[in-house]
Scaffold this active site. Sequence first.
Site, short mmCIF file in Angstrom:
data_model
loop_
_atom_site.label_atom_id
_atom_site.label_comp_id
_atom_site.label_asym_id
_atom_site.label_seq_id
_atom_site.Cartn_x
_atom_site.Cartn_y
_atom_site.Cartn_z
N LYS A 26 0.83 -1.20 0.00
CA LYS A 26 0.00 0.00 0.00
C LYS A 26 0.87 1.26 0.00
O LYS A 26 2.00 1.24 0.46
CB LYS A 26 -0.90 -0.03 1.24
CG LYS A 26 -2.03 0.98 1.25
CD LYS A 26 -2.91 0.73 2.47
CE LYS A 26 -4.10 1.69 2.49
NZ LYS A 26 -3.67 3.10 2.70
N GLY A 28 2.63 4.64 1.04
CA GLY A 28 3.01 5.28 2.30
C GLY A 28 3.46 4.35 3.41
O GLY A 28 3.52 4.76 4.57
N VAL A 29 3.81 3.10 3.07
CA VAL A 29 4.21 2.16 4.12
C VAL A 29 5.73 1.94 4.17
O VAL A 29 6.22 1.17 5.00
CB VAL A 29 3.50 0.79 3.95
CG1 VAL A 29 2.00 0.95 4.10
CG2 VAL A 29 3.86 0.14 2.61
N LYS A 31 7.86 1.44 1.13
CA LYS A 31 8.36 0.53 0.10
C LYS A 31 9.74 0.94 -0.40
O LYS A 31 10.62 0.10 -0.58
CB LYS A 31 7.38 0.49 -1.09
CG LYS A 31 6.05 -0.15 -0.79
CD LYS A 31 5.20 -0.29 -2.03
CE LYS A 31 4.95 1.04 -2.71
NZ LYS A 31 4.18 1.98 -1.88
N THR A 32 9.93 2.23 -0.66
CA THR A 32 11.21 2.69 -1.21
C THR A 32 12.34 2.48 -0.21
O THR A 32 13.43 2.02 -0.58
CB THR A 32 11.12 4.16 -1.61
OG1 THR A 32 10.14 4.32 -2.65
CG2 THR A 32 12.47 4.67 -2.12
N ASP A 57 7.51 3.23 -9.69
CA ASP A 57 6.51 4.10 -9.05
C ASP A 57 6.62 5.49 -9.67
O ASP A 57 7.69 6.09 -9.66
CB ASP A 57 6.78 4.17 -7.55
CG ASP A 57 5.68 4.92 -6.79
OD1 ASP A 57 4.91 5.67 -7.44
OD2 ASP A 57 5.60 4.76 -5.57
N ASN A 266 6.70 -2.08 8.87
CA ASN A 266 7.43 -0.86 9.22
C ASN A 266 6.71 -0.01 10.27
O ASN A 266 5.54 -0.23 10.59
CB ASN A 266 7.64 -0.01 7.96
CG ASN A 266 8.76 -0.54 7.08
OD1 ASN A 266 9.77 -1.02 7.58
ND2 ASN A 266 8.60 -0.43 5.77
#
EC number: 3.6.-.-
Length: 344
Positions: A26, A28-29, A31-32, A57, A266
Amino acid sequence: MDIEAEPSLRSIVNHESLKWIFVGGKGGVGKTTTSSSISIQLALHNPNKKYLLISTDPAHNLSDAFNQKFGKDARQVEGLPNLSCMEIDPDSTLENLQKNNESTFGSAGGNDPLKSMMGDITGSIPGIDEAFSFMEVLKHIGETKENQIKYDTVIFDTAPTGHTLRFLQLPSTLEKLLGKVNELSGRFGPMLNNLLGSQGGQSIDFASKIKEIQVQVTEVNKQFQDPELTTFVCVCISEFLSLYETERLIQELMSYNMDVNSIVINQLLFSDDSECRRCNARWRMQKKYLDQMDELYEDYHLVKMPLLAMEVRGLENLKKFSKYLIEPYNSETDGHVVFDLEEQ
């Protein structure tokens, strides 16, 4: 599984044959940060291998994460010679394709039937931007003139979940699409070649070109379904919506026969004895969903990462943070890391 899975990504970092690693979840969790951290640990633990981290992205946060400008061409990470990054812009890739079509087909003004046909094709296929981004990826991981593979493993920092799933459908979608185009090219290829020649364009062997791409895409599709070559790392936070999205993603990945056995959680607080009432309330909420995940994904590698006081930016900060993907974070002995990052 009878043996509880280790709460780390050590199995991925030590894996000898992985060629594709997808990181998604999702929006804002983190990922980057997670994909960057995985890439760094791979590069540090396997200095004789070469890695490519690609952002698919549209937001493109890799440059911000590393404090280094990346673009559509692979660029080496400063301070880590066996890791390169690139940011693919689907819209830009599609625009370049259309420009190439114009130069190939020539220009007969606004009523050019070939230009119109290509415009209709590129505008009517769902996910066409991701399709050509994917072809761009294949170019970058191909072999060099010396027949040496450019990169041993490619890590994808994917777009939010919906776009990720569309991206993963590409090999099978392209395979069907190219099969149809191949069929049409057999019927109309000679006519198109003659027409292009009359417009001043170059003669093109459509059938052989399509066949070349089709073979490549079919091979990648097989690799995506081979757990020795491909795996997917889900990223989430300990909240209801993120947990729901993660379960949906895992079910979808399983329908593609893609290996998924690791989840990074996270932004955890790891505390219920703080004087901060808001922190304690949030930790109790996180703990509720953590308990659910422990039960639901008991045979997965569940990696629990702390919420830090500052953003994780720059190579050195990413190195500090990323080690807890390999060595499970312990709030009692590792609590200092929450405040140890250098301000960027």
